[in-house]
Design a protein around this motif. Structure first.
Motif, short mmCIF file in Angstrom:
data_model
loop_
_atom_site.label_atom_id
_atom_site.label_comp_id
_atom_site.label_asym_id
_atom_site.label_seq_id
_atom_site.Cartn_x
_atom_site.Cartn_y
_atom_site.Cartn_z
N THR A 46 6.18 23.52 -5.81
CA THR A 46 7.19 24.55 -5.44
C THR A 46 8.72 24.28 -5.74
N GLY A 47 9.34 25.27 -5.32
CA GLY A 47 10.74 25.17 -5.63
C GLY A 47 11.65 26.46 -5.27
N ARG A 48 12.89 26.17 -5.70
CA ARG A 48 13.78 27.60 -5.64
C ARG A 48 14.61 27.62 -6.42
N ILE A 49 15.03 28.69 -7.13
CA ILE A 49 16.11 28.70 -7.86
C ILE A 49 16.98 30.18 -7.51
N ASP A 89 11.73 31.81 -4.21
CA ASP A 89 10.99 30.57 -3.73
C ASP A 89 9.97 30.82 -4.55
N TRP A 90 9.73 29.90 -5.52
CA TRP A 90 8.58 29.94 -6.56
C TRP A 90 7.64 28.79 -6.32
N GLN A 91 6.33 29.36 -7.08
CA GLN A 91 5.29 28.45 -6.64
C GLN A 91 4.40 28.41 -7.94
N ALA A 92 4.31 27.06 -8.43
CA ALA A 92 3.47 26.65 -9.73
C ALA A 92 1.88 26.72 -9.38
N ALA A 93 1.40 26.97 -10.64
CA ALA A 93 -0.04 26.86 -10.57
C ALA A 93 -0.48 26.27 -12.04
N GLY A 116 0.97 -1.19 -0.05
CA GLY A 116 -0.07 0.06 0.05
C GLY A 116 0.64 1.19 0.04
N CYS A 117 1.87 1.19 -0.80
CA CYS A 117 2.83 2.45 -0.78
C CYS A 117 2.20 3.45 -1.95
N VAL A 118 2.07 4.60 -1.29
CA VAL A 118 1.58 5.55 -2.31
C VAL A 118 2.49 6.91 -2.03
N LEU A 119 3.02 7.61 -3.28
CA LEU A 119 3.86 8.53 -3.20
C LEU A 119 3.27 9.64 -2.59
N ASP A 120 4.04 10.34 -1.70
CA ASP A 120 3.51 11.65 -1.25
C ASP A 120 4.22 12.88 -1.75
N GLN A 121 5.59 12.70 -1.99
CA GLN A 121 6.35 13.78 -2.31
C GLN A 121 7.52 13.32 -3.16
N LEU A 122 7.87 14.02 -4.54
CA LEU A 122 9.03 13.88 -5.11
C LEU A 122 9.74 15.00 -5.23
N SER A 123 11.16 14.90 -4.86
CA SER A 123 12.10 16.38 -4.76
C SER A 123 13.45 15.99 -5.27
N TRP A 124 13.92 16.96 -5.94
CA TRP A 124 15.35 16.88 -6.24
C TRP A 124 16.10 18.25 -6.38
#
Length: 312
Positions: free
Chosen positions: A225-228, A288-292, A128-136
Motif C-alpha cells: 500500500t502507499g500514498r501519493i 491512498d493506493w493499493q497494489a495487487a 529469530g528475527c523475521v521482517l514484518d513490514q518495510l516502509s519509506w
C-alpha cells in the motif's frame, strides 16, 4: 561509571540456518539511525481474594520480542533488508551486479541481530528475527531512510559480543534528490510526496513453551500500500480511479550505472480522492493506493538493487 550512548551503539546482522539459533560467523555491521528492537515480559496482577487488602505477588506473562529499525536506503546494506522482506534474490551480471527481489515467496529468511552498547557493556542478541513490514517515504528534501518492523523469537543479554568482528559494508547512501516516480514507464509529474509500505503480515506461532517464546513467525497474505500526493493539474489519475483500472508505479533512485534501486508495483489501484480547496495556494490531491498481483508479470512487485556486491 560508564553510561550508554547511542553514538557508540552498533548493530550486527546475520542470516540464520536454523530459526532462532544465531550463527557463529557471517555477521555484517549494519548502518542504522534508530532502533526500538527489544524484548519485554509484563507482569500479571494477582486476582486472588482472601488475603487482605494488600495484593499478592504478580506472576510473569509471555515474552514479546519485536521492534523497529530505521535504516538508510543505501547501495549495499539495504539488500539485506530486501532479502528479509522478499526472500532470496536472483543475482545476475558481473560488474555491476543486479539483485532482483520478487514478492510472493512463501519462505522468508530469519536473522540474528545484535545491538551493542560496549561502554556498559551490554550485547543484546535478538534471534529469530523475521521482517514484518518495510516502509519509506519519497519527498523533495531531507534524509532518505526506511523503517523495518521485525518480529523476533527472543533476546539474550551478554557482557561480550557473540557476533565476533562483523564485516563492515561500504556505505553509499541514496538521497531524495536521486529519486524519480514513473507511471506506466513515463515520468509522473507534480508529485509532492509518496509513501510505500510492504507488509508480510506475519502470523506469530504462539505455542506453549517453557521459555515463553514463540515458535516462529510465518508470512500470510502480503500487502503493498502507499500514498501519493500530487499537485492537481490534470485528471489522469482521477480518471484511472473512476475507471478502476490498474497502472504500474515505479519508484527509482540512481547514483549512476553501478548504483541504483528500483521498486516497481506492477498493478496499482487508485481510490477516487476528495479534491479540497484549502485556500489560495495550489490544490493538491492525495491517493491512498493499493497494489495487487498483476497479470504480467504474475506478481505484485519487484525490487531491483544494482551494485558491485557479490551476493546476498
Amino acid at each position: 561509571m560508564a553510561r550508554a550512548q547511542g553514538a557508540r551503539a552498533q548493530m550486527a546482522l546475520a542470516y540464520e540456518t536454523v530459526y532462532g539459533t544465531p550463527p557463529v560467523s557471517g555477521f555484517r555491521l549494519m548502518p542504522f539511525a534508530r532502533a526500538t528492537l527489544g524484548s519485554e515480559q509484563p507482569l500479571l496482577e494477582s486476582e486472588l481474594l482472601g488475603y487482605g487488602r494488600d495484593p499478592l505477588a504478580p506472576i510473569k506473562d509471555a515474552v514479546t520480542a519485536d521492534g523497529e529499525v530505521v535504516i538508510p536506503i543505501d547501495v549495499e546494506a539495504f539488500g539485506y533488508w530486501l532479502k528479509a522482506a522478499f526472500g532470496q534474490p536472483t543475482t545476475a551480471g558481473t560488474t555491476p551486479k543486479t539483485h532482483t527481489f520478487q514478492s510472493g515467496n512463501w519462505t522468508l529468511p530469519s536473522m540474528s541481530i545484535e545491538t551493542a552498547m560496549p561502554e556498559v557493556p551490554r550485547f543484546a542478541m535478538y534471534s529469530g528475527c523475521v521482517l514484518d513490514q518495510l516502509s519509506w517515504q519519497m519527498q523533495r528534501s531531507g534524509l532518505l531512510t526506511a523503517t523495518a518492523k521485525l518480529v523476533a523469537q527472543g533476546e539474550t543479554i551478554a557482557a561480550t559480543t557473540a557476533a565476533g568482528t562483523p564485516t563492515a559494508l561500504g556505505l553509499q547512501r541514496f538521497g531524495h534528490f536521486n529519486g524519480t516516480v514513473k507511471r506506466n514507464g513515463a515520468a509522473l509529474g507534480n508529485v509532492v510526496s509518496a509513501e510505500i509500505t510492504y507488509s508480510n503480515n506475519l502470523d506469530r506461532i504462539e505455542t506453549i513453551r517453557g521459555d515463553g517464546r514463540i515458535d516462529g513467525a510465518d508470512p500470510t497474505m502480503a500487502a503493498l500500500t502507499g500514498r501519493i500526493e500530487v499537485r492537481f493539474s490534470d485528471s489522469t489519475l482521477v480518471t484511472q480511479a473512476i475507471d478502476g483500472s490498474p497502472c504500474e508505479l515505479e519508484f527509482n533512485y540512481s547514483l549512476g550505472a553501478n548504483a541504483s534501486f528500483t521498486f516497481t508495483a506492477h498493478a496499482v489501484y487508485l481510490p477516487i480522492p476528495r479534491i479540497e480547496i484549502a485556500g489560495p495556494q495550489g490544490v493538491q490531491a492525495t491517493f491512498d493506493w493499493q497494489a495487487a498481483k498483476a497479470t504480467s508479470p504474475a506478481r505484485m512487485c519487484t525490487a531491483v538493487l544494482v551494485n558491485t556486491f557479490a551476493a546476498y
